[in-house]
Design an enzyme around this catalytic site. Sequence first.
Site, PDB file in Angstrom:
ATOM      1  N   TYR A   1      12.744 -19.357  16.574  1.00  0.00           N
ATOM      2  CA  TYR A   1      11.691 -20.377  16.631  1.00  0.00           C
ATOM      3  C   TYR A   1      10.710 -20.210  15.465  1.00  0.00           C
ATOM      4  CZ  TYR A   1       8.503 -23.874  18.273  1.00  0.00           C
ATOM      5  OH  TYR A   1       7.727 -25.010  18.338  1.00  0.00           O
TER       6      TYR A   1
ATOM      7  N   GLY B   1      14.758 -18.477  19.863  1.00  0.00           N
ATOM      8  CA  GLY B   1      13.961 -17.534  20.654  1.00  0.00           C
ATOM      9  C   GLY B   1      12.865 -16.955  19.781  1.00  0.00           C
ATOM     10  N   ASN B   2      12.573 -15.675  19.961  1.00  0.00           N
ATOM     11  CA  ASN B   2      11.465 -15.034  19.241  1.00  0.00           C
ATOM     12  C   ASN B   2      11.569 -15.192  17.732  1.00  0.00           C
ATOM     13  OD1 ASN B   2      10.005 -14.031  21.415  1.00  0.00           O
ATOM     14  ND2 ASN B   2      11.417 -12.314  21.650  1.00  0.00           N
ATOM     15  N   VAL B   3      12.749 -14.918  17.185  1.00  0.00           N
ATOM     16  CA  VAL B   3      12.916 -14.997  15.732  1.00  0.00           C
ATOM     17  C   VAL B   3      13.246 -16.428  15.307  1.00  0.00           C
ATOM     18  CG1 VAL B   3      14.203 -14.172  13.736  1.00  0.00           C
ATOM     19  CG2 VAL B   3      13.696 -12.592  15.610  1.00  0.00           C
TER      20      VAL B   3
ATOM     21  N   LYS C   1      20.566   3.766  17.946  1.00  0.00           N
ATOM     22  CA  LYS C   1      20.368   2.651  18.865  1.00  0.00           C
ATOM     23  C   LYS C   1      20.588   3.175  20.283  1.00  0.00           C
ATOM     24  CE  LYS C   1      19.887  -1.950  18.495  1.00  0.00           C
ATOM     25  NZ  LYS C   1      19.172  -2.770  17.530  1.00  0.00           N
TER      26      LYS C   1
HETATM   27  P1  NAD Z   1      15.646 -13.821  21.755  1.00  0.00           P
HETATM   28  O1  NAD Z   1      16.370 -13.385  22.963  1.00  0.00           O
HETATM   29  O2  NAD Z   1      14.176 -14.029  21.797  1.00  0.00           O
HETATM   30  O3  NAD Z   1      16.272 -15.210  21.206  1.00  0.00           O
HETATM   31  C1  NAD Z   1      17.629 -15.497  21.259  1.00  0.00           C
HETATM   32  C2  NAD Z   1      17.743 -16.951  21.684  1.00  0.00           C
HETATM   33  O4  NAD Z   1      19.114 -17.339  21.601  1.00  0.00           O
HETATM   34  C3  NAD Z   1      17.295 -17.196  23.121  1.00  0.00           C
HETATM   35  O5  NAD Z   1      16.408 -18.291  23.156  1.00  0.00           O
HETATM   36  C4  NAD Z   1      18.587 -17.502  23.854  1.00  0.00           C
HETATM   37  O6  NAD Z   1      18.405 -18.418  24.938  1.00  0.00           O
HETATM   38  C5  NAD Z   1      19.439 -18.104  22.744  1.00  0.00           C
HETATM   39  N1  NAD Z   1      20.879 -18.031  22.932  1.00  0.00           N
HETATM   40  C6  NAD Z   1      21.626 -17.063  23.508  1.00  0.00           C
HETATM   41  N2  NAD Z   1      22.927 -17.377  23.453  1.00  0.00           N
HETATM   42  C7  NAD Z   1      23.006 -18.557  22.793  1.00  0.00           C
HETATM   43  C8  NAD Z   1      24.084 -19.401  22.422  1.00  0.00           C
HETATM   44  N3  NAD Z   1      25.358 -19.080  22.682  1.00  0.00           N
HETATM   45  N4  NAD Z   1      23.806 -20.559  21.771  1.00  0.00           N
HETATM   46  C9  NAD Z   1      22.516 -20.910  21.500  1.00  0.00           C
HETATM   47  N5  NAD Z   1      21.464 -20.144  21.853  1.00  0.00           N
HETATM   48  C10 NAD Z   1      21.702 -18.988  22.484  1.00  0.00           C
HETATM   49  O7  NAD Z   1      16.058 -12.795  20.622  1.00  0.00           O
HETATM   50  P2  NAD Z   1      15.353 -12.592  19.208  1.00  0.00           P
HETATM   51  O8  NAD Z   1      14.427 -11.448  19.289  1.00  0.00           O
HETATM   52  O9  NAD Z   1      14.881 -13.907  18.706  1.00  0.00           O
HETATM   53  O10 NAD Z   1      16.587 -12.115  18.329  1.00  0.00           O
HETATM   54  C11 NAD Z   1      17.571 -13.062  17.886  1.00  0.00           C
HETATM   55  C12 NAD Z   1      18.706 -12.327  17.186  1.00  0.00           C
HETATM   56  O11 NAD Z   1      18.167 -11.631  16.044  1.00  0.00           O
HETATM   57  C13 NAD Z   1      19.360 -11.244  18.052  1.00  0.00           C
HETATM   58  O12 NAD Z   1      20.724 -11.199  17.725  1.00  0.00           O
HETATM   59  C14 NAD Z   1      18.684  -9.954  17.615  1.00  0.00           C
HETATM   60  O13 NAD Z   1      19.516  -8.828  17.801  1.00  0.00           O
HETATM   61  C15 NAD Z   1      18.465 -10.235  16.140  1.00  0.00           C
HETATM   62  N6  NAD Z   1      17.354  -9.476  15.576  1.00  0.00           N
HETATM   63  C16 NAD Z   1      16.113  -9.594  16.113  1.00  0.00           C
HETATM   64  C17 NAD Z   1      15.059  -8.859  15.566  1.00  0.00           C
HETATM   65  C18 NAD Z   1      13.664  -8.981  16.108  1.00  0.00           C
HETATM   66  O14 NAD Z   1      12.722  -8.504  15.453  1.00  0.00           O
HETATM   67  N7  NAD Z   1      13.469  -9.613  17.252  1.00  0.00           N
HETATM   68  C19 NAD Z   1      15.285  -8.000  14.463  1.00  0.00           C
HETATM   69  C20 NAD Z   1      16.578  -7.934  13.903  1.00  0.00           C
HETATM   70  C21 NAD Z   1      17.610  -8.670  14.485  1.00  0.00           C
END
Ligand code: NAD
Length: 355
Positions: free
Chosen positions: A186, A182-184, A80
Site C-alpha cells: 500500500y 498490505g503494509n509494504v 530467520k
Molecule cells: P502484509 O501481510 O502486510 O501484506 C501482504 C498483503 O498481500 C496482504 O494485504 C494480503 O492480504 C495480500 N495477499 C496475500 N496473498 C495474496 C494473493 N495471493 N494475491 C493478492 N494479495 C495477497 O505483508 P507486508 O509486510 O506488506 O509484506 C509483503 C511482502 O514483502 C511479504 O512477502 C514480505 O515477506 C515482504 N517483505 C516485507 C518487509 C517489511 O518490512 N514488511 C521487508 C522485506 C520483505
Amino acid sequence: MSVFEHRSYDDHQRVAFCQDKKTGLKAIIAIHNTNLGNALGGCRMFPYASGEAALDDVLRLSRGMTYKSAAANLPLGGGKSVILGDPRQHKTEDLLRAMGRFIDSFNGDYVAAEDSGINESDMRIMALETSHVAGFSSLQGDRGDPSPATAYGVFVGLQLAVQQRFKTSDLKGVRVAIQGVGNVGYRLAEMLHQAGAQLWVSDVFAANAQRAEKELSARVVDPSDIFTQDVDVIAPCALGATIDDTVLNLLRAQVIAGSANNQLAYDDLGAALCARGILYAPDYVINAGGIIDVYYQRQGLPYAKAHKHITQCITDTLKEVFQRSAATGEPTNLIADQVARNRFDPQSSAMGCVA
Ligand code: NAD
C-alpha cells in the site's frame, strides 16, 4: 531426510528446533551465515502443512537474509525463525514468551524482528524474555515497523528498473500492477500514485484493494488475474514464489520489481525472464530498506541516516547488477547472488562458487 542433506540446507551454520509442550510452541531458528556479523532476521508465524514445509521455509528465508544484508552493505549475518501455527488461533502470550526464551538461548547470535503473522505488539511480548529482538517502537526511541522503509527502497529500485528498461526515470503514466497492498504494497502504491503512475492492484483481503481504489484511483483486479494485466511493471508484494512457469508465460509487463521475498519459484526462472526481455530487479536487493532501518534503529540512529543508506545502497547495487547483466547476458538474480556472495564469502566467490 536429515537436516544436513536438506535441499535448502546450503551450509547453514546452525539450525535449532524447539518444542515447548506447556505453551504449545513449536519453532525453528536457522542461522545461515555470520561472516559479516550476528544474524538478524524476521520471526514468521504460519500454519505450515508440515514440519518439513516449515524447515524448508526457514532455511530459504535465512539464507536470503545473508544475501540481503550483504547486498545492503550491512555488518549483519543471515538468520530467520518460524513458529508453526495459525497466528489467528494459536498465538498466546505464553507461547510468545516461550519464543522469546528460545531466541534468548542464542545469546544475541540471532536477533529477531517481525515478519508475517508477527506484529509489533508480539515483539514487545517476546522482549519481556529477551533483549535480542528488534523492529518495534520502544522507550529507547526505536521507530518500530520497518515497512515504510521497505516500501521506500522498493520504490527506488522500481524507478531504477523503469529507467533501465524504458530509458526514463519519470514514472508519470507508467502502468504498475501490485500484487498485495498490505503494509509494504500500500505504501508503495501511495508513492507511485504521487509520482504519477497508473495503478492496478489485487489483494485477497478485499478491503485493502478497495482502499487503494478509493484513495489512489487504482483499478482493482481479481487476484488470479494480476499477472495478465497489460502493464509495464509487476510488483509482487504479497507472497514468495509467485513467479513460476505458468506466470512466466502470461506476463505482459517488461519489469518485475516488488517487495516479496523469494519471488522466483526457482533460480533458473531468472534466465527465462532474461530470455523474454523481462527485467527482474532482484527481490533481496530492493526490499532491503526494512533491514537497513532496523539496523539503524538498533544503533539509535535517526531515520534520515537509514534513508540515505537505503537510497545510495539500493541504487549502487542495482546499477551494478543491471550493468553486469546487460554486458554479460547473465540473469540479474545470479549476478546479485555473485555480488552479495563476494561481500560475505569472498574466498568461495574467488573459487567460482555461485550459490
Ligand atoms: P502484509 O501481510 O502486510 O501484506 C501482504 C498483503 O498481500 C496482504 O494485504 C494480503 O492480504 C495480500 N495477499 C496475500 N496473498 C495474496 C494473493 N495471493 N494475491 C493478492 N494479495 C495477497 O505483508 P507486508 O509486510 O506488506 O509484506 C509483503 C511482502 O514483502 C511479504 O512477502 C514480505 O515477506 C515482504 N517483505 C516485507 C518487509 C517489511 O518490512 N514488511 C521487508 C522485506 C520483505
